[in-house]
Design a protein around this motif. Structure first.
Motif, short mmCIF file in Angstrom:
data_model
loop_
_atom_site.label_atom_id
_atom_site.label_comp_id
_atom_site.label_asym_id
_atom_site.label_seq_id
_atom_site.Cartn_x
_atom_site.Cartn_y
_atom_site.Cartn_z
N GLY A 40 35.75 47.13 -46.98
CA GLY A 40 35.79 47.32 -48.43
C GLY A 40 35.46 46.10 -49.26
N GLY A 41 35.06 44.99 -48.60
CA GLY A 41 34.72 43.78 -49.34
C GLY A 41 35.94 42.89 -49.54
N GLY A 42 35.69 41.65 -49.93
CA GLY A 42 36.75 40.65 -50.01
C GLY A 42 37.44 40.54 -51.35
N ASP A 43 37.15 41.44 -52.29
CA ASP A 43 37.77 41.39 -53.62
C ASP A 43 38.98 42.31 -53.65
N ILE A 44 40.17 41.74 -53.82
CA ILE A 44 41.39 42.57 -53.79
C ILE A 44 41.47 43.54 -54.96
N ASN A 45 40.77 43.23 -56.05
CA ASN A 45 40.84 44.11 -57.23
C ASN A 45 40.09 45.42 -57.02
N ARG B 276 40.97 32.68 -44.33
CA ARG B 276 40.05 32.70 -43.18
C ARG B 276 39.81 34.13 -42.71
N ALA B 277 40.86 34.94 -42.68
CA ALA B 277 40.71 36.34 -42.24
C ALA B 277 39.79 37.11 -43.19
N ILE B 278 39.92 36.86 -44.49
CA ILE B 278 39.04 37.51 -45.47
C ILE B 278 37.59 37.10 -45.24
N LYS B 279 37.39 35.80 -45.01
CA LYS B 279 36.03 35.30 -44.79
C LYS B 279 35.43 35.86 -43.50
N ARG B 280 36.25 35.99 -42.46
CA ARG B 280 35.73 36.59 -41.21
C ARG B 280 35.32 38.04 -41.46
N ILE C 68 53.28 39.87 -35.47
CA ILE C 68 53.01 40.43 -36.81
C ILE C 68 51.87 39.67 -37.47
N PHE C 69 51.85 38.33 -37.36
CA PHE C 69 50.75 37.54 -37.92
C PHE C 69 49.42 37.99 -37.34
N THR C 70 49.37 38.17 -36.02
CA THR C 70 48.13 38.61 -35.36
C THR C 70 47.69 39.95 -35.90
N ARG C 71 48.62 40.88 -36.04
CA ARG C 71 48.28 42.23 -36.51
C ARG C 71 47.82 42.21 -37.97
N LEU C 72 48.49 41.40 -38.79
CA LEU C 72 48.10 41.33 -40.19
C LEU C 72 46.73 40.68 -40.36
N ILE C 73 46.43 39.67 -39.55
CA ILE C 73 45.11 39.03 -39.61
C ILE C 73 44.03 40.05 -39.24
N LYS C 74 44.30 40.86 -38.22
CA LYS C 74 43.34 41.93 -37.86
C LYS C 74 43.15 42.89 -39.02
N GLU C 75 44.26 43.30 -39.65
CA GLU C 75 44.19 44.26 -40.75
C GLU C 75 43.42 43.68 -41.94
N ILE C 76 43.69 42.43 -42.28
CA ILE C 76 42.97 41.79 -43.39
C ILE C 76 41.48 41.70 -43.08
N THR C 77 41.16 41.33 -41.84
CA THR C 77 39.76 41.18 -41.43
C THR C 77 39.02 42.51 -41.53
N VAL C 78 39.62 43.56 -41.00
CA VAL C 78 38.97 44.88 -41.02
C VAL C 78 38.88 45.42 -42.44
N ALA C 79 39.95 45.25 -43.22
CA ALA C 79 39.94 45.72 -44.61
C ALA C 79 38.83 45.04 -45.40
N ALA C 80 38.66 43.73 -45.20
CA ALA C 80 37.60 42.99 -45.91
C ALA C 80 36.22 43.42 -45.44
N LEU D 278 32.52 33.91 -42.07
CA LEU D 278 32.87 33.18 -40.85
C LEU D 278 32.66 34.11 -39.66
N GLU D 279 32.31 33.54 -38.53
CA GLU D 279 32.16 34.36 -37.32
C GLU D 279 33.53 34.77 -36.81
N GLY D 280 33.60 35.94 -36.18
CA GLY D 280 34.86 36.40 -35.62
C GLY D 280 34.67 37.64 -34.78
N VAL D 281 35.75 38.08 -34.17
CA VAL D 281 35.72 39.28 -33.33
C VAL D 281 35.54 40.51 -34.20
#
Length: 241
Positions: free
Chosen positions: A39-44, A68-72, A24-36, A77-80
């Motif tokens: 749509g950008g890193g601002d949750i508002n 870190r996921a938001i920054k990627r 679940i952590f892996t999947r959520l990190i992927k989702e946060i990364t793609v969402a950011a 930050l670099e990431g997949v």
């Protein structure tokens, strides 16, 4: 809908998720990364990111992992670079299945998904073959015995689309996917905490499977869930038994 169906399936899904907390952590990190990334890193200003972060904190993910996921995703930050893909197919008895994936290797993912379908008697379909049988929405389930009138009043005031009394399956509140967070927060403020809540692809009709068919369908769903690139699996099948 019969009392055996929705509640049992929701509890099974919840138990399966709890058993796979690391995944679940892996999947959520992927989702946060793609969402950011999308749509950008601002949750508002990014409701998808806000929802992903809320889910992460519900699962007790450390704040550093989230940041870190938001920054990627934002490129700090670099990431997949993950690609979102949805596969559609059929399970036992023609039950519809949607499989949402995030992958860095489309060829690997489609091979894994096709294998899981075929191994248990299902088959991969074409784009659009079953997606029309699902509605993208927010779903909150409340235990049987919840005060329906008070919940309905609070839900509709909060902006929910519908409130459905499923008898022994409890009460279901449905929302627009992008209003889900606000409705959930308003209901909690009014004293109504959902037993289970998520933004989902809700089937517009369901087919109940029993006996060997139910067992085979469950094995197929579990095989799909266990693929590393799979984020979510949705189905019109109701497993009875």
């Amino acid at each position: 809908m019969a009392g055996h169906s929705k509640w049992a399936n929701i509890k099974h899904k919840k138990a399966a998720q709890d058993a796979k907390r690391g995944r679940i952590f892996t999947r959520l990190i992927k989702e946060i990364t793609v969402a950011a990334r999308l749509g950008g890193g601002d949750i508002n200003s990014n409701p998808r990111l806000r929802l992903a972060i809320d889910k992460a904190f519900e699962q007790n993910m450390p704040k550093d992992n989230v940041e870190r996921a938001i920054k990627r995703g934002s490129g700090d930050l670099e990431g997949v670079n993950y690609e979102e893909i949805r596969y559609e197919g059929y399970g036992i008895g023609g039950a519809a299945v949607l499989v949402d994936c995030m992958t860095d290797n489309r060829i690997r993912t489609v091979a894994d998904v096709r294998h899981a379908f075929a191994k248990y008697g299902g088959n991969l379909g074409t784009d659009g073959s079953v997606a029309f049988m699902f509605k993208h929405c927010g779903q909150l389930l409340f235990t049987p015995g919840t005060d329906e009138n008070a919940l309905m009043e609070a839900a509709l005031e909060a902006g929910a689309e519908d409130v459905v009394d499923n008898g022994d399956d409890g009460i279901e509140v449905l929302t627009d996917p992008y209003e889900f967070i606000g409705v959930k927060a308003a209901l909690e403020k009014a004293g109504f905490k959902a037993e289970f809540s998520e933004v989902t692809m809700k089937p517009t009709s369901e087919s109940v499977l029993t006996g060997d068919d139910a067992a085979r369908m469950q094995k197929m769903l579990d095989a799909l869930e266990n693929i590393d690139d799979v984020q979510e699996v949705y189905t019109t099948a109701v497993i009875d038994g």
